[in-house]
Design a protein around this motif. Structure first.
Motif, PDB file in Angstrom:
ATOM      1  N   TYR A 169     118.556 108.095 -27.383  1.00  0.00           N
ATOM      2  CA  TYR A 169     117.811 109.221 -26.825  1.00  0.00           C
ATOM      3  C   TYR A 169     117.041 108.826 -25.570  1.00  0.00           C
ATOM      4  CZ  TYR A 169     113.954 107.209 -29.537  1.00  0.00           C
ATOM      5  OH  TYR A 169     113.032 106.363 -30.066  1.00  0.00           O
ATOM      6  N   PHE A 170     116.970 109.772 -24.668  1.00  0.00           N
ATOM      7  CA  PHE A 170     116.337 109.647 -23.362  1.00  0.00           C
ATOM      8  C   PHE A 170     114.818 109.555 -23.495  1.00  0.00           C
ATOM      9  CE2 PHE A 170     114.279 112.056 -19.905  1.00  0.00           C
ATOM     10  CZ  PHE A 170     114.673 111.309 -18.813  1.00  0.00           C
ATOM     11  N   LEU A 171     114.199 108.651 -22.738  1.00  0.00           N
ATOM     12  CA  LEU A 171     112.747 108.543 -22.694  1.00  0.00           C
ATOM     13  C   LEU A 171     112.195 109.005 -21.341  1.00  0.00           C
ATOM     14  CD1 LEU A 171     112.300 105.083 -24.450  1.00  0.00           C
ATOM     15  CD2 LEU A 171     111.720 107.335 -25.377  1.00  0.00           C
ATOM     16  N   GLU A 172     112.652 108.368 -20.262  1.00  0.00           N
ATOM     17  CA  GLU A 172     112.168 108.692 -18.925  1.00  0.00           C
ATOM     18  C   GLU A 172     113.114 108.096 -17.890  1.00  0.00           C
ATOM     19  OE1 GLU A 172     108.405 106.780 -18.144  1.00  0.00           O
ATOM     20  OE2 GLU A 172     109.074 104.915 -19.073  1.00  0.00           O
ATOM     21  N   CYS A 173     112.983 108.564 -16.658  1.00  0.00           N
ATOM     22  CA  CYS A 173     113.757 107.982 -15.568  1.00  0.00           C
ATOM     23  C   CYS A 173     113.054 108.266 -14.251  1.00  0.00           C
ATOM     24  CB  CYS A 173     115.185 108.493 -15.552  1.00  0.00           C
ATOM     25  SG  CYS A 173     115.389 110.194 -15.026  1.00  0.00           S
ATOM     26  N   HIS A 212     115.340 104.927 -18.890  1.00  0.00           N
ATOM     27  CA  HIS A 212     114.903 104.263 -20.119  1.00  0.00           C
ATOM     28  C   HIS A 212     115.342 105.109 -21.311  1.00  0.00           C
ATOM     29  CE1 HIS A 212     111.391 102.019 -17.971  1.00  0.00           C
ATOM     30  NE2 HIS A 212     112.568 101.494 -17.708  1.00  0.00           N
ATOM     31  N   PHE A 213     115.947 104.459 -22.300  1.00  0.00           N
ATOM     32  CA  PHE A 213     116.331 105.164 -23.515  1.00  0.00           C
ATOM     33  C   PHE A 213     116.203 104.222 -24.696  1.00  0.00           C
ATOM     34  CE2 PHE A 213     120.326 103.382 -21.998  1.00  0.00           C
ATOM     35  CZ  PHE A 213     120.981 102.965 -23.145  1.00  0.00           C
ATOM     36  N   HIS A 214     116.310 104.797 -25.878  1.00  0.00           N
ATOM     37  CA  HIS A 214     116.154 104.028 -27.107  1.00  0.00           C
ATOM     38  C   HIS A 214     117.134 104.564 -28.139  1.00  0.00           C
ATOM     39  CE1 HIS A 214     114.171 101.206 -29.669  1.00  0.00           C
ATOM     40  NE2 HIS A 214     113.661 102.108 -30.484  1.00  0.00           N
ATOM     41  N   THR A 215     117.293 103.849 -29.228  1.00  0.00           N
ATOM     42  CA  THR A 215     118.118 104.314 -30.331  1.00  0.00           C
ATOM     43  C   THR A 215     117.486 103.877 -31.648  1.00  0.00           C
ATOM     44  OG1 THR A 215     120.346 104.386 -31.267  1.00  0.00           O
ATOM     45  CG2 THR A 215     119.641 102.280 -30.351  1.00  0.00           C
ATOM     46  N   LEU A 216     117.643 104.713 -32.663  1.00  0.00           N
ATOM     47  CA  LEU A 216     117.169 104.371 -34.001  1.00  0.00           C
ATOM     48  C   LEU A 216     118.243 103.645 -34.798  1.00  0.00           C
ATOM     49  CD1 LEU A 216     115.313 107.669 -34.932  1.00  0.00           C
ATOM     50  CD2 LEU A 216     114.330 105.507 -34.152  1.00  0.00           C
ATOM     51  N   SER A 229     112.669 114.724 -15.623  1.00  0.00           N
ATOM     52  CA  SER A 229     111.569 113.778 -15.731  1.00  0.00           C
ATOM     53  C   SER A 229     110.315 114.230 -15.005  1.00  0.00           C
ATOM     54  CB  SER A 229     111.987 112.402 -15.194  1.00  0.00           C
ATOM     55  OG  SER A 229     112.801 111.761 -16.138  1.00  0.00           O
ATOM     56  N   THR A 230     110.440 115.181 -14.099  1.00  0.00           N
ATOM     57  CA  THR A 230     109.254 115.650 -13.380  1.00  0.00           C
ATOM     58  C   THR A 230     108.451 116.639 -14.223  1.00  0.00           C
ATOM     59  OG1 THR A 230     110.434 117.467 -12.295  1.00  0.00           O
ATOM     60  CG2 THR A 230     110.353 115.345 -11.131  1.00  0.00           C
ATOM     61  N   GLY A 231     109.061 117.181 -15.270  1.00  0.00           N
ATOM     62  CA  GLY A 231     108.372 118.140 -16.142  1.00  0.00           C
ATOM     63  C   GLY A 231     107.724 117.436 -17.316  1.00  0.00           C
ATOM     64  N   ARG A 232     107.304 118.226 -18.284  1.00  0.00           N
ATOM     65  CA  ARG A 232     106.740 117.672 -19.516  1.00  0.00           C
ATOM     66  C   ARG A 232     107.815 116.900 -20.270  1.00  0.00           C
ATOM     67  NH1 ARG A 232     105.299 122.997 -21.483  1.00  0.00           N
ATOM     68  NH2 ARG A 232     106.412 122.245 -23.298  1.00  0.00           N
ATOM     69  N   ARG A 233     107.422 115.804 -20.908  1.00  0.00           N
ATOM     70  CA  ARG A 233     108.383 114.983 -21.638  1.00  0.00           C
ATOM     71  C   ARG A 233     109.086 115.785 -22.718  1.00  0.00           C
ATOM     72  NH1 ARG A 233     107.302 109.000 -23.612  1.00  0.00           N
ATOM     73  NH2 ARG A 233     107.726 108.670 -21.426  1.00  0.00           N
ATOM     74  N   SER A 234     108.388 116.699 -23.414  1.00  0.00           N
ATOM     75  CA  SER A 234     109.024 117.470 -24.474  1.00  0.00           C
ATOM     76  C   SER A 234     110.148 118.342 -23.915  1.00  0.00           C
ATOM     77  CB  SER A 234     107.990 118.340 -25.195  1.00  0.00           C
ATOM     78  OG  SER A 234     107.383 119.243 -24.292  1.00  0.00           O
ATOM     79  N   SER A 235     110.012 118.782 -22.668  1.00  0.00           N
ATOM     80  CA  SER A 235     111.075 119.570 -22.033  1.00  0.00           C
ATOM     81  C   SER A 235     112.275 118.698 -21.715  1.00  0.00           C
ATOM     82  CB  SER A 235     110.563 120.222 -20.749  1.00  0.00           C
ATOM     83  OG  SER A 235     109.485 121.061 -21.024  1.00  0.00           O
ATOM     84  N   ALA A 236     112.038 117.451 -21.320  1.00  0.00           N
ATOM     85  CA  ALA A 236     113.121 116.559 -20.944  1.00  0.00           C
ATOM     86  C   ALA A 236     113.986 116.188 -22.140  1.00  0.00           C
ATOM     87  CB  ALA A 236     112.564 115.284 -20.299  1.00  0.00           C
ATOM     88  N   VAL A 237     113.372 116.035 -23.307  1.00  0.00           N
ATOM     89  CA  VAL A 237     114.126 115.657 -24.499  1.00  0.00           C
ATOM     90  C   VAL A 237     115.130 116.748 -24.842  1.00  0.00           C
ATOM     91  CG1 VAL A 237     113.981 115.157 -26.962  1.00  0.00           C
ATOM     92  CG2 VAL A 237     112.330 114.160 -25.381  1.00  0.00           C
TER      93      VAL A 237
END
Length: 156
Positions: free
Chosen positions: A15-19, A90-94, A148-156
């Motif tokens: 899942y995407f975190l930021e860029c 930047h991304f991560h995985t569970l 990424s310029t918006g709220r993080r919850s929107s980017a997810v």
């Protein structure tokens, strides 16, 4: 040494975190980091980054990508020789992931099923190489930058 591949068990998907986009001038260099806990995908648009990770070193030129791993030490091999522009994601995985050279790697199906209630399949990504042409033409990197310029919850 053959090419390295990163293997992600899915689902769940990484899942995407930021860029963001970064521009280095000649003499600038990527910061040294260790065990940052997230994946760092570099997409070089112009110029060249000289990056190392543990015992490997790459010249990541325009049109190429490098995936830096969350539990390794990565560092600048040398400063940029020219203006260098790149997008970092930047991304991560569970789920489990692994790296290998060559053939496919299979995640333990039973363990994955107990944890996520679904059998896994593997997403295989080259650690270094040319940016796939369909991705380059798709505009997906620009879309991530806009998100990424918006709220993080929107980017997810």
């Amino acid at each position: 040494m053959g090419p390295s591949f990163i293997h992600f068990a899915a689902p769940p998907f990484p899942y995407f975190l930021e860029c963001n986009r970064t521009v280095y001038q000649p003499g600038d260099q990527h910061p040294n980091r260790s065990h940052i806990g997230i994946f760092d995908l570099l997409i070089v648009e112009q110029g060249c980054l000289f990056i190392g990770e543990d015992h490997n070193q790459w010249e990541v030129s325009a049109g190429h990508t490098l995936l830096l791993l969350p539990d390794h030490y990565h560092y600048s091999v040398k400063p940029c020789d020219e203006t260098t522009s790149f997008i970092w994601i930047h991304f991560h995985t569970l789920a489990d992931w692994s790296s290998s050279e060559g053939g496919p790697v299979y995640i333990n199906r039973e363990t994955h099923f107990r944890q996520f209630l679904t059998p896994p399949y593997t997403i295989r990504v080259p650690q270094f190489g040319p940016l796939p042409d369909p991705f380059e033409r798709s505009g997906q990197a620009e879309m991530l930058l806009q998100l990424s310029t918006g709220r993080r919850s929107s980017a997810v």
